[in-house]
Design an enzyme around this catalytic site. Sequence first.
Site, PDB file in Angstrom:
ATOM      1  CD  GLU A   1     -13.603 -32.284  25.690  1.00  0.00           C
ATOM      2  OE1 GLU A   1     -14.346 -31.312  25.856  1.00  0.00           O
ATOM      3  OE2 GLU A   1     -12.455 -32.363  26.219  1.00  0.00           O
TER       4      GLU A   1
ATOM      5  CE1 TYR B   1     -11.131 -41.085  31.746  1.00  0.00           C
ATOM      6  CE2 TYR B   1     -11.616 -41.423  29.432  1.00  0.00           C
ATOM      7  CZ  TYR B   1     -10.774 -40.965  30.421  1.00  0.00           C
ATOM      8  OH  TYR B   1      -9.581 -40.386  30.095  1.00  0.00           O
TER       9      TYR B   1
END
Length: 171
Positions: free
Chosen positions: A104, A116
């Site tokens: 998360e 990411y």
Amino acid sequence: MIIARAMQKADLKSVYEIEVLSFRTPWSMRSLAGELKNKVAHYTVLEMDGTVVGYCGMWVLFEEAHITNIAIHPEHRGHGYGKLLLQAAMRVAASFGAEMMTLEVREKNFVAQQMYEEMDFLMQGRRKRYYSDTGEDALLLWNRNILATVENNACLNEKYLLQSETFLKGD
């Protein structure tokens, strides 16, 4: 030289310092120490010239790895060390049988989201008001093929002379 290795008890003070400097609601020293005893937890530290400059924690369950926390000391950010650390964590996860990884990230943490994305994570959902300190949503990200990502980013090892072959849990 930069070394990625398993976190050891002696690293807790440095890891906790980075945790406190990096998060609004940091994990306690006791919680971090408890992860050393957690059979599914695997923590990797990034060490530069004998100093821990970052860490990544994850839980590996069957074919999935879940990043619990990842941080680089503020004085060492902006040099690609987060990406290097994430790649090392992916290698660790794969060595324990994981094929995919999830995490998360705060919806407003655009720097982390960019990293990411570069490491092949895709948004697969949203957790409403996940962060209790701000009420901010979390984006749920997945990388469904961590081995391919590690292979595609192998040049990171050469750029930073990463030594990361030993990831067995420390003391």
